[in-house]
Design a protein around this motif. Structure first.
Motif, short mmCIF file in Angstrom:
data_model
loop_
_atom_site.label_atom_id
_atom_site.label_comp_id
_atom_site.label_asym_id
_atom_site.label_seq_id
_atom_site.Cartn_x
_atom_site.Cartn_y
_atom_site.Cartn_z
N VAL A 5 2.29 1.42 -3.74
CA VAL A 5 1.29 1.52 -4.81
C VAL A 5 0.43 2.77 -4.65
O VAL A 5 0.11 3.46 -5.63
CB VAL A 5 0.41 0.25 -4.85
CG1 VAL A 5 -0.72 0.41 -5.87
CG2 VAL A 5 1.26 -0.96 -5.20
N ASN A 6 0.03 3.07 -3.41
CA ASN A 6 -0.81 4.25 -3.14
C ASN A 6 -0.19 5.11 -2.04
O ASN A 6 -0.73 5.22 -0.93
CB ASN A 6 -2.22 3.82 -2.70
CG ASN A 6 -3.01 3.23 -3.84
OD1 ASN A 6 -3.26 3.90 -4.84
ND2 ASN A 6 -3.42 1.97 -3.70
N ILE A 55 0.84 -1.21 0.00
CA ILE A 55 0.00 0.00 0.00
C ILE A 55 0.87 1.25 0.00
O ILE A 55 0.57 2.23 -0.70
CB ILE A 55 -0.94 0.00 1.22
CG1 ILE A 55 -1.91 -1.18 1.14
CG2 ILE A 55 -1.72 1.30 1.30
CD1 ILE A 55 -2.80 -1.32 2.35
N VAL A 99 5.38 -1.80 -10.13
CA VAL A 99 5.22 -0.36 -9.89
C VAL A 99 6.56 0.35 -9.96
O VAL A 99 6.69 1.42 -10.57
CB VAL A 99 4.54 -0.12 -8.52
CG1 VAL A 99 4.55 1.37 -8.18
CG2 VAL A 99 3.12 -0.65 -8.53
N LEU A 109 0.09 8.32 -1.60
CA LEU A 109 -0.67 9.50 -1.19
C LEU A 109 -1.87 9.14 -0.33
O LEU A 109 -2.33 9.94 0.48
CB LEU A 109 -1.13 10.29 -2.41
CG LEU A 109 0.00 10.86 -3.30
CD1 LEU A 109 -0.58 11.60 -4.51
CD2 LEU A 109 0.90 11.79 -2.50
N ARG A 110 -2.40 7.94 -0.52
CA ARG A 110 -3.58 7.51 0.24
C ARG A 110 -3.22 6.52 1.34
O ARG A 110 -4.10 5.95 1.97
CB ARG A 110 -4.60 6.87 -0.72
CG ARG A 110 -5.15 7.80 -1.77
CD ARG A 110 -6.20 7.08 -2.62
NE ARG A 110 -7.26 6.56 -1.76
CZ ARG A 110 -7.98 5.48 -2.06
NH1 ARG A 110 -7.70 4.78 -3.14
NH2 ARG A 110 -8.95 5.08 -1.26
N TYR A 111 -1.94 6.32 1.55
CA TYR A 111 -1.48 5.29 2.51
C TYR A 111 -2.09 5.49 3.89
O TYR A 111 -2.65 4.57 4.48
CB TYR A 111 0.04 5.30 2.58
CG TYR A 111 0.62 4.44 3.68
CD1 TYR A 111 0.62 3.05 3.59
CD2 TYR A 111 1.17 5.01 4.84
CE1 TYR A 111 1.15 2.26 4.59
CE2 TYR A 111 1.70 4.22 5.85
CZ TYR A 111 1.69 2.85 5.72
OH TYR A 111 2.20 2.07 6.72
N ILE A 138 -5.87 4.84 3.93
CA ILE A 138 -6.25 3.43 3.74
C ILE A 138 -5.90 2.61 4.97
O ILE A 138 -6.71 1.85 5.49
CB ILE A 138 -5.55 2.85 2.49
CG1 ILE A 138 -6.05 3.55 1.22
CG2 ILE A 138 -5.82 1.34 2.39
CD1 ILE A 138 -5.31 3.13 -0.03
#
Length: 311
Positions: free
Chosen positions: A127-128, A124, A223, A130-132, A135
Motif C-alpha cells: 500500500v505504501n 504496508i 490495491v 515508498l514509505r515502507y 513506517i
C-alpha cells in the motif's frame, strides 16, 4: 502411584497417551527425525538472517521471529513425546508439566500473532511502498515483536492461572504431553466450564487473527486490482505468495481440529494424536523451507554456499 489423591501429594504425572500404540519406537524415531529437521531448518534461516546485514530488514526480522516461535512450539512438546516413545520415560514432574502447558499455549498464540504481523508487513509494503522503510523500521519491528510476546504471555497466563488452584485427584494424563485438556481432566472438578473458557479464548485469538489477515489481503487485492501494469500486479502478488502458504499451513489444521471438536466428531486416540502432531510439526517444518526457497535473497545465499561447497 495411587489414584484419588490430593494435589499436595502429587509430585509428578504419568503420560499414558501412547499406551495403545503398537509400534511406539518406530513412531518416536519418525517424530525425532522430523523434530531435528525442524530445528536445523529454522536455525539455518536464523543464521542466514543474522549473519547477512543485507537481510536486516523488517520482513526478515519477522521471519526470524517466526523461526524462533516454530522451534519453541516443537520444543515445548516433542522432547516429552520422544522421551515417552523412544526411551519409555512416562513421568514428568508437576512443575515441569505446568510450565510445558504454558509454553505450548504461548507458542501456539505467538504463531498466530507472528503470522498476523507478517500480513501487516506485506500490507504496508504494497500500500505504501515508498514509505515502507520509514513506517516500519527495524527498531519498530523488534519493538512490535517484543510487545506481541508480552501480549501473548499475558493472554495465555489464564492457562496455569486456572489450573494451579484446583485440587488434583489423578496422576495420569491420557495424552501425548501436558496440554490444558489432559491436565484439567486430572483434577477433582467438573472440567466442562474450563473447557468452555479455553474454547472461548482459543476462538477469539484464532478467528481474530484470521479475520485480521483476511482484512489485510482484501486491502492488498483492492490495491493490486487498481494497478495498470500486469508485471506490477504479478510482482505484488508474488511477494505475498510465501505468506499465504504459511497462513494455510498454520490455520488449516487448527480449523480442522476446532470444527471437529465443535460438531462432535468422534476421533480415535491415534487420529487425535496424529492431528495434533500435524498442527505442531507441519507448519514448523514447512515454514523455513517456504521462506528459504521462495525468498530470493535467502535462496541466492543458500545456492551460493552450496556452489562453493561443490567447488
Amino acid at each position: 502411584m495411587s489414584q484419588n489423591v490430593t494435589r499436595k501429594s502429587i509430585t509428578e504425572f504419568v503420560i499414558t497417551g501412547f499406551d495403545t500404540f503398537e509400534r511406539p519406537l518406530a513412531v518416536g524415531i519418525v517424530i525425532l527425525v522430523v523434530y531435528m529437521l525442524v530445528m536445523l531448518a529454522n536455525l539455518t534461516n536464523i543464521c542466514f538472517i543474522m549473519l547477512d546485514k543485507c537481510l536486516h530488514q523488517p520482513m526478515y526480522l519477522f521471519i526470524c521471529n517466526l523461526a524462533v516461535v516454530d522451534m519453541l512450539y516443537c520444543t515445548s512438546s516433542c522432547p516429552t513425546i520422544i522421551s515417552v516413545l523412544v526411551v519409555g520415560n512416562k513421568n514428568i514432574s508437576f512443575g515441569s508439566c505446568i510450565f510445558q502447558m504454558f509454553v505450548f499455549g504461548l507458542s501456539f498464540v505467538m504463531e498466530l500473532f507472528t503470522i498476523s504481523v507478517m500480513a501487516f508487513d506485506r500490507l504496508i509494503a504494497i500500500v505504501n511502498p515508498l514509505r515502507y522503510h520509514s513506517i516500519l523500521t527495524n527498531f519498530r519491528s523488534i519493538l512490535l515483536s517484543f510487545l506481541l510476546w508480552i501480549l501473548g504471555s499475558a493472554s495465555i497466563a489464564v492457562v496455569p492461572g486456572t489450573v494451579l488452584p484446583l485440587p488434583f485427584c489423578y496422576s495420569t494424563l491420557k495424552f501425548m504431553f501436558c496440554d490444558y485438556g489432559s491436565v484439567v481432566r486430572a483434577t477433582c472438578v467438573d472440567p466442562n466450564p474450563y473447557f468452555d473458557l479455553m474454547s472461548v479464548l482459543t476462538s477469539f485469538i484464532l478467528f481474530g487473527t484470521f479475520g485480521f489477515i483476511c482484512a489485510t489481503y482484501v486491502r492488498i487485492v483492492c490495491v493490486v486490482i487498481r494497478l495498470s501494469s500486469k508485471g506490477s500486479k504479478k510482482k505484488m502478488l508474488n511477494t505475498c505468495f510465501s505468506h499465504l502458504i504459511v497462513v494455510v499451513c498454520c490455520y488449516a489444521p487448527s480449523f480442522i481440529m476446532f470444527v471437529f471438536t465443535r460438531i462432535g466428531v468422534v476421533l480415535t486416540l491415534e487420529e487425535r494424536h496424529g492431528l495434533r502432531l500435524g498442527t505442531i510439526l507441519g507448519p514448523s517444518l514447512v515454514n523455513p523451507f517456504i521462506y528459504c526457497f521462495r525468498t530470493k535473497e535467502i535462496r541466492h545465499k543458500l545456492l551460493g554456499m552450496l556452489s562453493k561447497l561443490i567447488q
